[in-house]
Motif scaffolding. Structure first.
Motif, PDB file in Angstrom:
ATOM      1  N   HIS A 160       0.815  -1.183   0.090  1.00  9.60           N
ATOM      2  CA  HIS A 160      -0.128  -0.093   0.057  1.00  9.60           C
ATOM      3  C   HIS A 160       0.756   1.241  -0.153  1.00  9.60           C
ATOM      4  O   HIS A 160       0.366   2.284  -0.181  1.00  9.60           O
ATOM      5  N   TYR A 161       2.192   1.146  -0.015  1.00 14.05           N
ATOM      6  CA  TYR A 161       2.821   2.241  -0.021  1.00 14.05           C
ATOM      7  C   TYR A 161       4.222   2.213  -0.909  1.00 14.05           C
ATOM      8  O   TYR A 161       4.421   1.054  -1.598  1.00 14.05           O
ATOM      9  N   TRP A 162       4.768   3.403  -1.197  1.00 11.35           N
ATOM     10  CA  TRP A 162       5.847   3.537  -2.137  1.00 11.35           C
ATOM     11  C   TRP A 162       6.917   2.687  -1.843  1.00 11.35           C
ATOM     12  O   TRP A 162       7.494   2.698  -0.821  1.00 11.35           O
ATOM     13  N   VAL A 163       7.430   1.826  -2.854  1.00  6.35           N
ATOM     14  CA  VAL A 163       8.450   0.866  -2.564  1.00  6.35           C
ATOM     15  C   VAL A 163       9.812   1.318  -3.162  1.00  6.35           C
ATOM     16  O   VAL A 163       9.828   1.947  -4.380  1.00  6.35           O
ATOM     17  N   ASP A 164      11.073   1.664  -2.470  1.00  3.62           N
ATOM     18  CA  ASP A 164      12.127   1.989  -2.843  1.00  3.62           C
ATOM     19  C   ASP A 164      13.370   1.098  -2.384  1.00  3.62           C
ATOM     20  O   ASP A 164      13.075  -0.024  -1.882  1.00  3.62           O
ATOM     21  N   ALA A 165      14.491   1.510  -2.600  1.00  3.41           N
ATOM     22  CA  ALA A 165      15.627   0.714  -2.257  1.00  3.41           C
ATOM     23  C   ALA A 165      15.856   0.545  -0.763  1.00  3.41           C
ATOM     24  O   ALA A 165      16.313  -0.479  -0.274  1.00  3.41           O
ATOM     25  N   ASP A 166      15.003   1.146   0.115  1.00  2.00           N
ATOM     26  CA  ASP A 166      14.979   0.992   1.704  1.00  2.00           C
ATOM     27  C   ASP A 166      14.419  -0.222   1.925  1.00  2.00           C
ATOM     28  O   ASP A 166      14.694  -0.950   3.176  1.00  2.00           O
ATOM     29  N   GLU A 167      13.531  -0.940   1.086  1.00  5.35           N
ATOM     30  CA  GLU A 167      12.930  -2.000   1.439  1.00  5.35           C
ATOM     31  C   GLU A 167      13.730  -3.377   1.409  1.00  5.35           C
ATOM     32  O   GLU A 167      13.809  -4.229   2.065  1.00  5.35           O
ATOM     33  N   ALA A 168      15.050  -3.263   0.719  1.00  8.16           N
ATOM     34  CA  ALA A 168      16.090  -4.160   0.831  1.00  8.16           C
ATOM     35  C   ALA A 168      16.627  -4.229   2.422  1.00  8.16           C
ATOM     36  O   ALA A 168      16.911  -5.473   2.855  1.00  8.16           O
ATOM     37  N   ASP A 169      16.592  -3.091   2.993  1.00  5.58           N
ATOM     38  CA  ASP A 169      17.193  -3.391   4.490  1.00  5.58           C
ATOM     39  C   ASP A 169      16.278  -3.873   5.166  1.00  5.58           C
ATOM     40  O   ASP A 169      16.714  -4.860   6.233  1.00  5.58           O
ATOM     41  N   LYS A 170      14.947  -3.909   4.984  1.00  7.49           N
ATOM     42  CA  LYS A 170      14.043  -4.697   5.858  1.00  7.49           C
ATOM     43  C   LYS A 170      14.037  -6.237   5.337  1.00  7.49           C
ATOM     44  O   LYS A 170      13.878  -6.981   6.419  1.00  7.49           O
ATOM     45  N   LEU A 171      14.202  -6.456   4.168  1.00  8.00           N
ATOM     46  CA  LEU A 171      14.480  -7.797   3.767  1.00  8.00           C
ATOM     47  C   LEU A 171      15.559  -8.497   4.195  1.00  8.00           C
ATOM     48  O   LEU A 171      15.568  -9.438   4.797  1.00  8.00           O
ATOM     49  N   GLN A 172      16.831  -7.716   4.326  1.00  5.13           N
ATOM     50  CA  GLN A 172      17.850  -8.128   4.990  1.00  5.13           C
ATOM     51  C   GLN A 172      17.703  -8.357   6.442  1.00  5.13           C
ATOM     52  O   GLN A 172      18.261  -9.245   7.037  1.00  5.13           O
ATOM     53  N   ARG A 173      17.224  -7.639   7.316  1.00  2.00           N
ATOM     54  CA  ARG A 173      16.989  -7.650   8.581  1.00  2.00           C
ATOM     55  C   ARG A 173      16.266  -8.850   8.860  1.00  2.00           C
ATOM     56  O   ARG A 173      16.460  -9.511   9.896  1.00  2.00           O
ATOM     57  N   PHE A 174      14.952  -8.767   8.368  1.00  2.00           N
ATOM     58  CA  PHE A 174      13.989  -9.841   8.684  1.00  2.00           C
ATOM     59  C   PHE A 174      13.965 -11.138   7.947  1.00  2.00           C
ATOM     60  O   PHE A 174      13.370 -12.042   8.487  1.00  2.00           O
ATOM     61  N   GLY A 175      14.815 -11.332   7.144  1.00  2.00           N
ATOM     62  CA  GLY A 175      14.939 -12.426   6.392  1.00  2.00           C
ATOM     63  C   GLY A 175      16.117 -13.146   6.089  1.00  2.00           C
ATOM     64  O   GLY A 175      16.361 -14.030   5.297  1.00  2.00           O
ATOM     65  N   CYS A 176      17.318 -12.375   6.524  1.00  2.00           N
ATOM     66  CA  CYS A 176      18.718 -12.965   6.145  1.00  2.00           C
ATOM     67  C   CYS A 176      19.042 -14.379   6.610  1.00  2.00           C
ATOM     68  O   CYS A 176      19.534 -15.132   6.068  1.00  2.00           O
ATOM     69  N   GLN A 177      18.082 -15.017   7.585  1.00  2.00           N
ATOM     70  CA  GLN A 177      18.699 -16.102   8.262  1.00  2.00           C
ATOM     71  C   GLN A 177      18.010 -17.338   7.420  1.00  2.00           C
ATOM     72  O   GLN A 177      18.397 -18.438   7.555  1.00  2.00           O
ATOM     73  N   TRP A 178      16.914 -16.978   6.918  1.00  2.00           N
ATOM     74  CA  TRP A 178      16.061 -18.300   6.143  1.00  2.00           C
ATOM     75  C   TRP A 178      15.826 -17.807   4.760  1.00  2.00           C
ATOM     76  O   TRP A 178      15.467 -18.952   4.105  1.00  2.00           O
ATOM     77  N   LEU A 179      16.244 -16.896   4.148  1.00  2.00           N
ATOM     78  CA  LEU A 179      15.633 -16.428   2.799  1.00  2.00           C
ATOM     79  C   LEU A 179      16.898 -17.001   2.027  1.00  2.00           C
ATOM     80  O   LEU A 179      16.370 -17.885   0.571  1.00  2.00           O
TER      81      LEU A 179
END
Length: 486
Positions: free
Chosen positions: A216-235
């Motif tokens: 629902h919000y604008w997606v930019d490069a900062d989303e990669a930081d969230k993915l790294q923080r919350f998905g780095c161990q299993w992704l």
């Protein structure tokens, strides 16, 4: 709605009731938080030693969604009458992270429990209730009553089962009285598994918008930081890794490639060896824009620069690293942004260099500290200001501060049709008050020049599409030659 329940284990040191401490610290209280588009509340209908359940209710205000430019588009009433208040989408993901912030702040370094793992207690440094509970493996059950599935329900088990969850998906008819209407595109999903609260919530937070297929919000490069923080161990080992990254980044190819690089994976869809790869991935727009500012500032030969609306200080950092400027000022209305800038710009001793200054200030108020600069920059700032206040901004910057040059960038609304969800008039960011096409931007630039004695050159930044232009437009204002002579 979202619910998470834990079962007690008499051999463990913590009961199921400690789920409440892991989630909200004080489970005996009704907890509510205000969101930009509504309100989220959590309560505990059951809290015994054997079982504890937390229920999160998200009240979405469709008027606020529309007002922030992010509601669904289409028919006239579509922005106001839609499934957003009821569906488990990125709105719910944001609410989960906001209201269960204490659980999210707990380290998730260990990742989820292996399939078949027994509940155990993981000791942490502090807080014998909240943090111990957040790191303990619970037998969890998570229910998502209205999960929109795109393109079909099989995506749900395909995403959660590799992580160790048992997944139950139930569909339903739109209306049993009218079977000809068919099945709803929403399903009730139940997840069961042995996880820590922090890991379980992180996985749901990442995968909810992946399943829904949009944010629902604008997606930019900062989303990669969230993915790294919350998905780095299993992704990395997830069989649907590429799908998760691409859909989490809203299908924007260069952002997905950036996320892959940041996570340290091979490029998406790359079947060639590293030595055979010749194509260089496109740089994110955020980086291209910053590079353009640096190029223009250097070409102007500036020695003093004020970044008005400096945000987290990315541009100031680039300029400071160049070590050619005698004075750099960052100004922003947000104290939090200034704190983030200070952390970014501070040296090893934690102090700012003598030539760097951070101040709280606004483009809509005259400020003596703005006067005397070679260049004033405004990167993606004006679109956050109400249109009726832009004359005041021009007076503050061009009329009172009177720098030798001003560099302004803003989104090009013509390019929005290239992105899904923006083709029908949506804005790129929830806080944007307007977005101009090239004609509108040039008209504003011409008006500023005529009133304040500047001349302007307009350039575009990012991928250029014939007949549409590039995603960002930039204006480089300099004092007109006749004014300089006078």
């Amino acid at each position: 709605m979202f619910s998470i329940a834990a079962s007690g284990n008499f051999n463990a040191q913590l009961s199921a009731r400690d789920l409440g401490f892991a989630l909200v610290k004080h489970p005996n209280r009704l907890r509510s938080v205000e969101l930009p588009w509504g309100k989220a509340s959590v309560f505990f209908p059951e809290a015994t030693f054997e079982r504890c359940e937390a229920v999160l209710i998200v009240d979405v205000d469709p008027i606020k969604i529309v007002g922030r430019g992010r509601g669904p588009q289409g028919r006239p009433l579509a922005p106001y009458v839609n499934a957003l208040p009821y569906a488990a989408s990125s709105l719910l993901a944001v609410a989960i992270k906001k209201i269960f912030s204490s659980a999210f702040s707990t380290s998730i370094a260990e990742g989820g429990a292996p399939v078949g793992a027994q509940p155990q207690l993981l000791l942490t440094r502090t807080d014998p209730t909240t943090k111990l509970a957040a790191r303990r493996y619970f037998d969890l059950e998570i229910t998502l009553p209205a999960l929109p599935v795109d393109p079909d329900p099989s995506i749900v088990p395909a995403l959660f089962e590799p992580l160790g969850w048992q997944v139950e998906v139930k569909g339903s008819e739109l209306d049993p009285s009218f079977p000809q209407w068919g099945m709803s595109d929403m399903v009730t999903t139940t997840l069961r598994g042995t996880f820590t609260v922090a890991d379980a919530l992180a996985q749901v937070y990442v995968l909810l918008p992946v399943i829904a297929g949009r944010k629902h919000y604008w997606v930019d490069a900062d989303e990669a930081d969230k993915l790294q923080r919350f998905g780095c161990q299993w992704l990395e080992t997830h069989p649907k890794r590429e799908t998760i990254i691409e859909r989490y980044m809203a299908g924007i190819r260069y952002l997905a490639q950036k996320a892959e690089e940041q996570l340290g994976y091979d490029a998406l869809g790359n079947e060639e060896s590293e030595t055979e790869q010749t194509e260089v991935p496109a740089s994110p727009l955020k980086i291209l824009r910053r590079q353009a500012f640096v190029e223009e500032i250097e070409a102007l030969g500036a020695k003093t620069v004020l970044d008005l609306g400096c945000g987290q200080g990315e541009l100031l950092k680039e300029l400071a690293d160049a070590q050619r400027y005698v004075r750099l000022i960052g100004a922003d209305v947000s104290p939090r942004a200034l704190d983030q800038s200070a952390r970014r710009l501070s040296g090893v001793d934690g102090e700012l260099s003598a030539n760097i200054e951070l101040i709280q200030g606004s483009a809509t108020y005259t400020d003596a500290r703005f006067v005397g600069m070679d260049v004033i920059t405004m990167s993606e700032v004006i679109e956050h200001i109400e249109p009726e206040r832009l004359d005041t901004v021009a007076h503050v910057v061009f009329g009172r501060a009177k720098p030798g040059a001003v560099i302004v960038s803003t989104p090009n609304a013509d390019y929005n049709q290239q992105w899904e969800g923006l083709a029908d008039g949506g804005f790129r960011h929830a806080d944007h008050r307007f977005e101009w096409d090239e004609t509108q931007f040039r008209a504003w630039c011409a008006g500023v020049c005529a009133k304040y004695g500047y001349q302007v050159r307009v350039r575009q930044i990012g991928e250029h599409v014939e007949g549409i232009g590039a995603p960002t437009q930039m204006a480089i204002f300099s004092v007109a030659k006749e004014v300089q002579k006078a």
